[in-house]
Write an enzyme that holds these catalytic residues in place. Structure first.
Site: not given
Length: 120
Positions: A66, A70, A100
């Site tokens: 990830y 990014k 989250t």
């Protein structure tokens, strides 16, 4: 569209996980910008806004590819010598970290955002 973020350390990612992450987080924005950018330039105005992440500069623990995706998106986004002179602005936005269910594991790591560990 949400970015793809398999919660697995880089060393345990499969090639399929890596490819899926790159497809959603890097290839899709490239294709969209390449597809719509010329039309924006023809009109003399346009905005391309890519959503990056704090992980573009420093990946969190267990974030796999990830952060790399990014980081690639951050490098892809910026002043465009091909589009800028025609009124098209290319910029990136990194909102910041929000705890989250998807990233709850980050708060438990040493590399997670400090404010999460302090209970803020």
């Amino acid at each position: 569209m949400r970015g793809d973020q398999p919660a697995a350390p880089l060393g345990s990612l499969t090639v399929e996980d890596w490819d899926a992450t790159m497809a959603v987080n890097l290839t899709a924005p490239f294709l969209l910008g390449s597809g719509f950018g010329p039309d924006m330039a023809d009109r003399g105005w346009g905005r391309i806004i890519n959503v990056t992440s704090q992980q573009a500069a420093r990946a969190f623990g267990n974030s796999g590819g990830y952060g790399a995706s990014k980081g690639g998106l951050a490098a892809l986004t910026g002043p465009s010598p091909r589009l800028g002179p025609f009124g098209v602005c290319c910029t990136r936005y990194a909102r910041g970290s929000l705890p989250t269910r998807l990233n709850a594991h980050v708060a438990a790591t040493r590399s997670g955002p400090r404010r999460w560990r302090r209970g803020r």
